[in-house]
Scaffold this motif. Structure first.
Motif, mmCIF file in Angstrom:
data_model
loop_
_atom_site.group_PDB
_atom_site.id
_atom_site.type_symbol
_atom_site.label_atom_id
_atom_site.label_comp_id
_atom_site.label_asym_id
_atom_site.label_seq_id
_atom_site.Cartn_x
_atom_site.Cartn_y
_atom_site.Cartn_z
ATOM 1 N N ASN A 71 0.824 -1.208 0.000
ATOM 2 C CA ASN A 71 0.000 0.000 0.000
ATOM 3 C C ASN A 71 0.859 1.259 0.000
ATOM 4 O O ASN A 71 0.529 2.246 -0.678
ATOM 5 N N ASN A 72 1.957 1.245 0.736
ATOM 6 C CA ASN A 72 2.847 2.415 0.775
ATOM 7 C C ASN A 72 3.488 2.668 -0.581
ATOM 8 O O ASN A 72 3.559 3.820 -1.051
ATOM 9 N N ILE A 73 3.945 1.601 -1.233
ATOM 10 C CA ILE A 73 4.580 1.765 -2.537
ATOM 11 C C ILE A 73 3.555 2.202 -3.578
ATOM 12 O O ILE A 73 3.842 3.040 -4.439
ATOM 13 N N GLU A 74 2.342 1.688 -3.477
ATOM 14 C CA GLU A 74 1.293 2.076 -4.414
ATOM 15 C C GLU A 74 0.973 3.567 -4.287
ATOM 16 O O GLU A 74 0.804 4.265 -5.298
ATOM 17 N N LYS A 75 0.920 4.065 -3.046
ATOM 18 C CA LYS A 75 0.645 5.487 -2.827
ATOM 19 C C LYS A 75 1.767 6.359 -3.370
ATOM 20 O O LYS A 75 1.519 7.435 -3.922
ATOM 21 N N GLU A 76 2.989 5.910 -3.239
ATOM 22 C CA GLU A 76 4.145 6.733 -3.626
ATOM 23 C C GLU A 76 4.522 6.600 -5.095
ATOM 24 O O GLU A 76 4.974 7.574 -5.707
ATOM 25 N N GLN A 77 4.347 5.405 -5.659
ATOM 26 C CA GLN A 77 4.811 5.171 -7.027
ATOM 27 C C GLN A 77 3.681 4.869 -8.013
ATOM 28 O O GLN A 77 3.825 5.121 -9.213
ATOM 29 N N GLY A 78 2.598 4.301 -7.522
ATOM 30 C CA GLY A 78 1.501 3.928 -8.407
ATOM 31 C C GLY A 78 1.715 2.604 -9.119
ATOM 32 O O GLY A 78 0.780 2.019 -9.664
ATOM 33 N N LYS A 79 2.951 2.130 -9.116
ATOM 34 C CA LYS A 79 3.294 0.864 -9.771
ATOM 35 C C LYS A 79 4.620 0.378 -9.192
ATOM 36 O O LYS A 79 5.259 1.057 -8.381
ATOM 37 N N LEU A 80 5.015 -0.814 -9.625
ATOM 38 C CA LEU A 80 6.332 -1.351 -9.271
ATOM 39 C C LEU A 80 6.891 -2.008 -10.518
ATOM 40 O O LEU A 80 6.203 -2.767 -11.193
ATOM 41 N N ASP A 81 8.146 -1.695 -10.836
ATOM 42 C CA ASP A 81 8.760 -2.247 -12.045
ATOM 43 C C ASP A 81 9.528 -3.539 -11.788
ATOM 44 O O ASP A 81 9.538 -4.428 -12.635
ATOM 45 N N ILE A 82 10.165 -3.617 -10.630
ATOM 46 C CA ILE A 82 11.041 -4.749 -10.353
ATOM 47 C C ILE A 82 10.805 -5.256 -8.941
ATOM 48 O O ILE A 82 10.807 -4.477 -7.982
ATOM 49 N N LEU A 83 10.621 -6.554 -8.820
ATOM 50 C CA LEU A 83 10.539 -7.208 -7.520
ATOM 51 C C LEU A 83 11.648 -8.249 -7.444
ATOM 52 O O LEU A 83 11.712 -9.152 -8.279
ATOM 53 N N ILE A 84 12.527 -8.100 -6.465
ATOM 54 C CA ILE A 84 13.581 -9.086 -6.244
ATOM 55 C C ILE A 84 13.329 -9.743 -4.900
ATOM 56 O O ILE A 84 13.501 -9.138 -3.845
ATOM 57 N N ASN A 85 12.867 -10.997 -4.968
ATOM 58 C CA ASN A 85 12.586 -11.765 -3.757
ATOM 59 C C ASN A 85 13.899 -12.336 -3.222
ATOM 60 O O ASN A 85 14.308 -13.443 -3.591
ATOM 61 N N ASN A 86 14.529 -11.564 -2.362
ATOM 62 C CA ASN A 86 15.857 -11.900 -1.868
ATOM 63 C C ASN A 86 15.858 -12.449 -0.437
ATOM 64 O O ASN A 86 16.781 -13.164 -0.048
ATOM 65 N N ALA A 87 14.832 -12.128 0.350
ATOM 66 C CA ALA A 87 14.813 -12.551 1.750
ATOM 67 C C ALA A 87 14.877 -14.065 1.861
ATOM 68 O O ALA A 87 14.171 -14.784 1.153
ATOM 69 N N GLY A 88 15.746 -14.538 2.747
ATOM 70 C CA GLY A 88 15.867 -15.979 2.918
ATOM 71 C C GLY A 88 16.636 -16.312 4.186
ATOM 72 O O GLY A 88 17.392 -15.486 4.701
ATOM 73 N N ILE A 89 16.429 -17.520 4.671
ATOM 74 C CA ILE A 89 17.151 -17.984 5.849
ATOM 75 C C ILE A 89 17.723 -19.369 5.557
ATOM 76 O O ILE A 89 17.199 -20.121 4.736
ATOM 77 N N LEU A 90 18.804 -19.693 6.242
ATOM 78 C CA LEU A 90 19.451 -20.990 6.078
ATOM 79 C C LEU A 90 18.831 -22.049 6.968
ATOM 80 O O LEU A 90 18.668 -23.202 6.569
ATOM 81 N N GLY A 91 18.464 -21.655 8.181
ATOM 82 C CA GLY A 91 17.986 -22.622 9.152
ATOM 83 C C GLY A 91 19.150 -23.219 9.923
ATOM 84 O O GLY A 91 20.324 -22.974 9.611
ATOM 85 N N GLU A 92 18.836 -23.975 10.941
ATOM 86 C CA GLU A 92 19.879 -24.600 11.745
ATOM 87 C C GLU A 92 20.607 -25.671 10.931
ATOM 88 O O GLU A 92 20.004 -26.419 10.166
ATOM 89 N N VAL A 93 21.914 -25.712 11.074
ATOM 90 C CA VAL A 93 22.719 -26.724 10.396
ATOM 91 C C VAL A 93 23.498 -27.529 11.427
ATOM 92 O O VAL A 93 23.811 -27.011 12.501
ATOM 93 N N PRO A 94 23.825 -28.799 11.135
ATOM 94 C CA PRO A 94 23.530 -29.527 9.895
ATOM 95 C C PRO A 94 22.048 -29.861 9.773
ATOM 96 O O PRO A 94 21.311 -29.803 10.755
ATOM 97 N N GLN A 95 21.642 -30.221 8.547
ATOM 98 C CA GLN A 95 20.239 -30.532 8.277
ATOM 99 C C GLN A 95 20.120 -31.941 7.713
ATOM 100 O O GLN A 95 19.926 -32.149 6.515
ATOM 101 N N ASN A 96 20.246 -32.906 8.581
ATOM 102 C CA ASN A 96 20.121 -34.303 8.192
ATOM 103 C C ASN A 96 18.658 -34.649 7.944
ATOM 104 O O ASN A 96 17.780 -34.206 8.682
ATOM 105 N N SER A 97 18.401 -35.428 6.922
ATOM 106 C CA SER A 97 17.016 -35.746 6.561
ATOM 107 C C SER A 97 16.302 -36.580 7.612
ATOM 108 O O SER A 97 15.061 -36.586 7.671
ATOM 109 N N LEU A 98 17.048 -37.274 8.458
ATOM 110 C CA LEU A 98 16.431 -38.179 9.422
ATOM 111 C C LEU A 98 16.140 -37.543 10.769
ATOM 112 O O LEU A 98 15.292 -38.043 11.514
ATOM 113 N N ASP A 99 16.859 -36.458 11.087
ATOM 114 C CA ASP A 99 16.632 -35.884 12.412
ATOM 115 C C ASP A 99 16.337 -34.386 12.420
ATOM 116 O O ASP A 99 16.167 -33.789 13.478
ATOM 117 N N THR A 100 16.265 -33.749 11.246
ATOM 118 C CA THR A 100 15.844 -32.353 11.213
ATOM 119 C C THR A 100 14.352 -32.301 11.512
ATOM 120 O O THR A 100 13.550 -32.975 10.855
#
Length: 245
Positions: A71-100
């Motif tokens: 809503n804030n970007i819509e009010k200020e720009q009216g549109k959006l040209d580029i969205l880069i979905n960069n947010a991410g997390i690794l999680g606890e490591v190690p990540q064994n398939s049997l005990d994660t």
């Protein structure tokens, strides 16, 4: 002036993307879960001479935060040209398939996969108002099923029960999204910045944030004839930039 939103952008590769897009003359929204932290980063960037950057609070795991940012970007720009979905997390490591624990896997997917979908769906109408909308989903080589099935791959032994599968799911969604938008001027791609030295991996990566951001922007600021629905990867050993799914 084109506008861009980068989620998870108050440090590392996301921050470098903000810097480089600002230098290219775009208005950039620096997405941060913690608004004061994001504003502090922007203040420092302004002192360094960067322009047209604004911090915006967006937690990709909270719908109210996502729609408030929209809503804030819509009010200020009216549109959006580029969205880069960069947010991410690794999680606890190690990540064994049997005990994660399943709850730990869900936590990683909540940010890396479902969060990306929530943001994309919330902003799609603003992106449709752009003449050349771009959606870039930041992926990882660890999300390549083909690579993980090849014993000669240099990272073959680095298996993760949470992170890699979350990026494989992101890749699959990217293919569907690109297909569903095929009749519009969208370019939708998954991009692996390569094994980059960041806080994410305790700076153990071999690549720089500058190289990672440059690669991401190269495959985001594209023309109308550029490919869509692809998986690009930085630092591939075979000299190509297209990664196997």
């Amino acid at each position: 002036m084109k506008s861009a939103l980068i989620t998870g952008a108050n440090r590392s590769i996301g921050l470098e993307i903000v810097k480089q897009l600002s230098k290219k003359g775009l208005f950039v929204y620096l997405g941060s879960r913690d608004l004061p932290k994001g504003e502090s980063v922007v203040n420092n960037l302004t002192k360094e001479g960067f322009k047209n950057i604004k911090a915006i609070e967006i937690d990709v795991t909270k719908e109210e935060s996502i729609f408030s940012a929209k809503n804030n970007i819509e009010k200020e720009q009216g549109k959006l040209d580029i969205l880069i979905n960069n947010a991410g997390i690794l999680g606890e490591v190690p990540q064994n398939s049997l005990d994660t624990k399943v709850e730990d896997i869900k936590e990683v997917f909540e940010t890396n996969f479902f969060g990306m979908i929530n943001v994309t769906q919330a902003f799609i109408e603003l992106l449709k108002k752009s003449d050349s909308p771009r959606i870039t989903n930041i992926s990882s080589g660890l999300g390549s099923l083909t690579a993980h099935s090849d014993p000669t791959w240099e990272y073959y032994d680095y298996k993760t029960a949470s992170y890699g599968p979350s990026k494989a799911a992101l890749n699959a969604y990217t293919i569907v999204l690109a297909y569903d938008l095929r009749d519009l001027p969208f370019k939708v791609n998954a991009i692996d910045p390569g094994y980059t030295a960041t806080d994410f991996n305790h700076h153990n990566g071999t690549g720089s944030v500058e190289s990672a951001a440059t690669f991401i922007i190269k495959h985001t600021l594209t023309d109308k004839d550029a490919p869509t629905g692809q998986f690009f990867s930085n630092h591939r050993n075979d000299g190509t930039e297209v990664s196997p799914w």
